[in-house]
Design a protein around this motif. Structure first.
Motif, PDB file in Angstrom:
ATOM      1  N   HIS A   1       0.812  -1.216   0.000  1.00  0.00           N
ATOM      2  CA  HIS A   1       0.000   0.000   0.000  1.00  0.00           C
ATOM      3  C   HIS A   1       0.854   1.279   0.000  1.00  0.00           C
ATOM      4  O   HIS A   1       0.314   2.363  -0.202  1.00  0.00           O
ATOM      5  N   ILE A   2       2.141   1.156   0.248  1.00  0.00           N
ATOM      6  CA  ILE A   2       2.992   2.345   0.368  1.00  0.00           C
ATOM      7  C   ILE A   2       2.997   3.170  -0.915  1.00  0.00           C
ATOM      8  O   ILE A   2       2.777   4.391  -0.864  1.00  0.00           O
ATOM      9  N   PRO A   3       3.243   2.585  -2.092  1.00  0.00           N
ATOM     10  CA  PRO A   3       3.224   3.391  -3.322  1.00  0.00           C
ATOM     11  C   PRO A   3       1.870   4.050  -3.573  1.00  0.00           C
ATOM     12  O   PRO A   3       1.808   5.189  -4.042  1.00  0.00           O
TER      13      PRO A   3
ATOM     14  N   ALA B   1      -1.246   9.105  -3.747  1.00  0.00           N
ATOM     15  CA  ALA B   1      -2.430   9.863  -3.347  1.00  0.00           C
ATOM     16  C   ALA B   1      -2.080  11.050  -2.447  1.00  0.00           C
ATOM     17  O   ALA B   1      -2.974  11.682  -1.876  1.00  0.00           O
ATOM     18  N   ASN B   2      -0.773  11.315  -2.329  1.00  0.00           N
ATOM     19  CA  ASN B   2      -0.279  12.418  -1.479  1.00  0.00           C
ATOM     20  C   ASN B   2      -0.626  12.232  -0.005  1.00  0.00           C
ATOM     21  O   ASN B   2      -0.696  13.206   0.749  1.00  0.00           O
ATOM     22  N   ARG B   3      -0.802  11.005   0.398  1.00  0.00           N
ATOM     23  CA  ARG B   3      -1.069  10.692   1.804  1.00  0.00           C
ATOM     24  C   ARG B   3       0.263  10.302   2.452  1.00  0.00           C
ATOM     25  O   ARG B   3       0.481   9.180   2.887  1.00  0.00           O
ATOM     26  N   TYR B   4       1.154  11.281   2.493  1.00  0.00           N
ATOM     27  CA  TYR B   4       2.542  11.004   2.865  1.00  0.00           C
ATOM     28  C   TYR B   4       2.698  10.603   4.327  1.00  0.00           C
ATOM     29  O   TYR B   4       3.539   9.761   4.659  1.00  0.00           O
ATOM     30  N   ARG B   5       1.927  11.203   5.200  1.00  0.00           N
ATOM     31  CA  ARG B   5       2.044  10.870   6.618  1.00  0.00           C
ATOM     32  C   ARG B   5       1.742   9.390   6.842  1.00  0.00           C
ATOM     33  O   ARG B   5       2.484   8.695   7.559  1.00  0.00           O
TER      34      ARG B   5
ATOM     35  N   ALA C   1       5.691   2.722   6.042  1.00  0.00           N
ATOM     36  CA  ALA C   1       7.025   2.335   5.589  1.00  0.00           C
ATOM     37  C   ALA C   1       7.967   2.109   6.772  1.00  0.00           C
ATOM     38  O   ALA C   1       8.771   1.169   6.773  1.00  0.00           O
ATOM     39  N   GLN C   2       7.874   2.961   7.770  1.00  0.00           N
ATOM     40  CA  GLN C   2       8.733   2.816   8.946  1.00  0.00           C
ATOM     41  C   GLN C   2       8.366   1.588   9.759  1.00  0.00           C
ATOM     42  O   GLN C   2       9.245   0.898  10.289  1.00  0.00           O
TER      43      GLN C   2
ATOM     44  N   SER D   1      12.572  -2.441   1.976  1.00  0.00           N
ATOM     45  CA  SER D   1      11.969  -1.470   2.890  1.00  0.00           C
ATOM     46  C   SER D   1      12.799  -0.193   2.975  1.00  0.00           C
ATOM     47  O   SER D   1      12.243   0.912   3.048  1.00  0.00           O
ATOM     48  N   LEU D   2      14.117  -0.333   2.983  1.00  0.00           N
ATOM     49  CA  LEU D   2      14.990   0.838   2.973  1.00  0.00           C
ATOM     50  C   LEU D   2      14.744   1.675   1.721  1.00  0.00           C
ATOM     51  O   LEU D   2      14.657   2.908   1.780  1.00  0.00           O
TER      52      LEU D   2
END
Length: 283
Positions: free
Chosen positions: A160-162, A167-171, A177-178, A198-199
């Protein structure tokens, strides 16, 4: 639990019912007659139908036995091109792993390794990657059940990260990702290709926000892990070079970016050939 297993195994239907591309990597030996092909195709079709009914009835053991029969038929049908049975071996290995039958899963993965060695040799990137998948299975097997569940969850969530980033849902993307990075490092270690992925995912997010100082060490570490684990001729290593080059280009450091682009291009050419779209995009 049986519902979860059935939902996982039913995903195998995508491959079971899909037509297989007859273009293999192998050199044909003795071709089947048209009549033999028709007979085997009919057997395969009937087994697929039986498999589908068993999965819907949640008869998991019987469904797995039927998958094994499908594999036997496909070995006969695609015997001239052994690479065509690799998709079936992969889904069988995945389903056996889901069922906790690790010895059976490893057997299928080892069979893939042997096919790769026969087709390409022991030093080819596809062989090395197949061997790493066997190592990964052994590593996951040693985990506790709750840890294996945690790894499966982050493996699924990582996809789901990409989408979140696009969708500009960076937070949300950063948080996810973390989390994936931390879990993979804790359970798989910091010398695993999944950790390298992951890195790279986290570095891509930082680059998208022009946080180049934070992205650079992550890209470099990802590149180094891919090189150490999968080798210099692997597409994942080439992608890590290309992503690092993108970072340098965006910073205006063209002298740093150019050799990385060229190295990635040469790997893509060797791996895919000049007519492949991946090679074309690296030019």
């Amino acid at each position: 639990m049986r519902r979860i297993l059935a939902q996982t195994i039913i995903a195998s239907l995508v491959l079971l019912v899909a037509p297989v591309d007859g273009r293999g990597e192998d050199k044909p030996t003795k071709p089947l007659t048209l009549e033999q092909k028709k007979e085997l195709q009919q057997q395969r079709k009937e087994l697929v139908g039986e498999f589908r009914k068993l999965v819907r009835a949640r008869k998991i053991s019987e469904a797995m036995a039927t998958q094994e029969k499908v594999l036997i038929v496909e070995k006969k049908l695609f015997g001239e091109t052994p690479s065509l049975i690799i998709p079936r071996l992969k889904i069988l290995a995945r389903d056996y792993e889901t069922l906790g039958q690790y010895a059976a899963a490893e057997k299928k993965l080892q069979e893939i390794v042997q096919i790769r060695v026969g087709l390409h040799g022991k030093d080819h990137w596809k062989t090395i990657e197949a061997q790493w998948i066997v190592k990964d299975l052994a590593q996951r097997r040693r985990l506790k059940p709750e840890q294996r569940k945690e790894i499966r969850e982050v493996d699924s969530l990582s996809r789901h990260i990409p989408r979140l980033s696009a969708a500009n849902r960076y937070r949300e993307a950063f948080q996810l990702a973390q989390r994936v990075l931390q879990v993979r490092r804790r359970l798989l270690g910091d010398k695993h290709p999944a950790y390298a992925k992951s890195l790279n995912d986290l570095a891509e997010l930082y680059r998208s926000q022009s946080a180049y100082a934070k992205a650079l060490p992550l890209y470099r570490q990802s590149r180094d892990i891919f090189k150490a684990t999968l080798g210099e001729n692997n597409p994942s290593y080439a992608a890590s070079l290309h992503n690092l080059a993108n970072l340098y280009r965006e910073q205006g450091k063209y002298a740093n970016a150019l050799p990385l682009y060229q190295q990635a291009r040469d790997i893509h050419k060797a791996v895919f050939g000049e007519k492949h779209s991946t090679y074309a995009t690296s030019l």
